[in-house]
Every structure is written in structure tokens, then in C-alpha cells.
Motif scaffolding. Structure first.
Motif, PDB file in Angstrom:
ATOM      1  N   MET A  35     -12.064  -2.888  23.467  1.00 40.10           N
ATOM      2  CA  MET A  35     -13.393  -3.473  23.559  1.00 40.10           C
ATOM      3  C   MET A  35     -13.340  -4.609  24.589  1.00 40.10           C
ATOM      4  N   PHE A  36     -14.315  -4.620  25.479  1.00 44.42           N
ATOM      5  CA  PHE A  36     -14.411  -5.657  26.502  1.00 44.42           C
ATOM      6  C   PHE A  36     -15.237  -6.824  25.975  1.00 44.42           C
ATOM      7  N   TYR A  37     -14.734  -8.050  26.173  1.00 45.39           N
ATOM      8  CA  TYR A  37     -15.486  -9.235  25.758  1.00 45.39           C
ATOM      9  C   TYR A  37     -16.435  -9.686  26.863  1.00 45.39           C
ATOM     10  N   THR A  38     -16.023  -9.554  28.129  1.00 49.25           N
ATOM     11  CA  THR A  38     -16.851  -9.999  29.246  1.00 49.25           C
ATOM     12  C   THR A  38     -17.088  -8.856  30.226  1.00 49.25           C
ATOM     13  N   ILE A  39     -18.153  -8.999  30.996  1.00 51.43           N
ATOM     14  CA  ILE A  39     -18.398  -8.126  32.137  1.00 51.43           C
ATOM     15  C   ILE A  39     -17.788  -8.839  33.334  1.00 51.43           C
ATOM     16  N   LYS A  40     -16.854  -8.187  33.997  1.00 52.12           N
ATOM     17  CA  LYS A  40     -16.146  -8.811  35.119  1.00 52.12           C
ATOM     18  C   LYS A  40     -16.732  -8.341  36.438  1.00 52.12           C
ATOM     19  N   ALA A  41     -16.886  -9.285  37.380  1.00 57.01           N
ATOM     20  CA  ALA A  41     -17.391  -8.956  38.711  1.00 57.01           C
ATOM     21  C   ALA A  41     -16.623  -9.755  39.756  1.00 57.01           C
ATOM     22  N   MET A  42     -16.517  -9.168  40.926  1.00 56.01           N
ATOM     23  CA  MET A  42     -15.887  -9.826  42.073  1.00 56.01           C
ATOM     24  C   MET A  42     -16.973 -10.087  43.108  1.00 56.01           C
ATOM     25  N   ILE A  43     -16.920 -11.246  43.742  1.00 55.49           N
ATOM     26  CA  ILE A  43     -17.820 -11.559  44.851  1.00 55.49           C
ATOM     27  C   ILE A  43     -16.955 -11.788  46.076  1.00 55.49           C
ATOM     28  N   TYR A  44     -17.352 -11.176  47.163  1.00 56.23           N
ATOM     29  CA  TYR A  44     -16.631 -11.357  48.415  1.00 56.23           C
ATOM     30  C   TYR A  44     -17.630 -11.363  49.570  1.00 56.23           C
ATOM     31  N   GLN A  45     -17.193 -11.859  50.715  1.00 58.98           N
ATOM     32  CA  GLN A  45     -18.064 -11.920  51.875  1.00 58.98           C
ATOM     33  C   GLN A  45     -18.329 -10.519  52.397  1.00 58.98           C
TER      34      GLN A  45
ATOM     35  N   GLU B 253     -29.213   0.663  26.890  1.00 66.03           N
ATOM     36  CA  GLU B 253     -27.880   1.179  26.577  1.00 66.03           C
ATOM     37  C   GLU B 253     -27.332   0.527  25.306  1.00 66.03           C
ATOM     38  N   ASP B 254     -26.496   1.247  24.597  1.00 63.44           N
ATOM     39  CA  ASP B 254     -25.779   0.702  23.457  1.00 63.44           C
ATOM     40  C   ASP B 254     -24.475   0.110  23.983  1.00 63.44           C
ATOM     41  N   LEU B 255     -24.404  -1.217  24.079  1.00 62.76           N
ATOM     42  CA  LEU B 255     -23.241  -1.876  24.663  1.00 62.76           C
ATOM     43  C   LEU B 255     -21.958  -1.545  23.908  1.00 62.76           C
ATOM     44  N   GLN B 256     -22.036  -1.424  22.605  1.00 62.11           N
ATOM     45  CA  GLN B 256     -20.835  -1.097  21.830  1.00 62.11           C
ATOM     46  C   GLN B 256     -20.343   0.304  22.154  1.00 62.11           C
ATOM     47  N   ALA B 257     -21.245   1.239  22.432  1.00 61.37           N
ATOM     48  CA  ALA B 257     -20.834   2.584  22.817  1.00 61.37           C
ATOM     49  C   ALA B 257     -20.142   2.580  24.178  1.00 61.37           C
ATOM     50  N   LEU B 258     -20.493   1.596  25.021  1.00 62.40           N
ATOM     51  CA  LEU B 258     -19.848   1.442  26.329  1.00 62.40           C
ATOM     52  C   LEU B 258     -18.557   0.637  26.245  1.00 62.40           C
TER      53      LEU B 258
END
Length: 75
Positions: free
Chosen positions: A1-11, A51-56
């Protein structure tokens, strides 16, 4: 189970910034960091709408964790 949604920002290649999620197929861009963060929130909200976040594999209302990738400066 993921606690956070992770994202990368770049130029971006030519200008501005690009935000790309690690676990989800969400990519957006913006002219400034503020723009790309605002666009990332909106893109995630649209992608996850209904969407059902728990299903994801996510907890309910996960926070977004963002890393910013920068070019090193050499003296």
C-alpha cells in the motif's frame, strides 16, 4: 500500500518545468514551479476522480510528495 503519491519535477527540454508521477500515468508541465505544481494537483484530481484509491493501492487522501531535480552548478 502506498502512503504518498510521488512525483518528480525537472526542467523541460526547451523551457518551463515538467512534473511526472512515479506510480501513476500522470505527466504535466508549467512555465513556473508554481504553475507546474498547480497543474500537477489538477491533473491528479482529474485522473483519480471516481477511482477507488484503495483498489489502486493508496491510502485514503494520500499526500503528494514532490522531488525537484536540478542541474549541478560547477565553479
Amino acid at each position: 500500500m502506498f502512503y504518498t503519491i510521488k512525483a518528480m519535477i525537472y526542467q523541460g527540454e526547451e523551457s518551463g518545468f515538467v512534473a511526472e508521477c512515479v506510480e501513476l500515468p500522470v505527466v504535466t508541465q508549467g512555465a513556473t514551479l508554481d504553475d507546474v505544481i498547480r497543474n500537477l494537483r489538477e491533473a491528479l484530481a482529474l485522473h483519480l476522480e471516481g477511482e477507488d484509491l484503495q483498489a489502486l493501492g493508496f491510502v485514503a487522501r494520500p499526500p503528494i510528495s514532490v522531488n525537484f531535480e536540478m542541474e549541478p552548478i560547477y565553479a
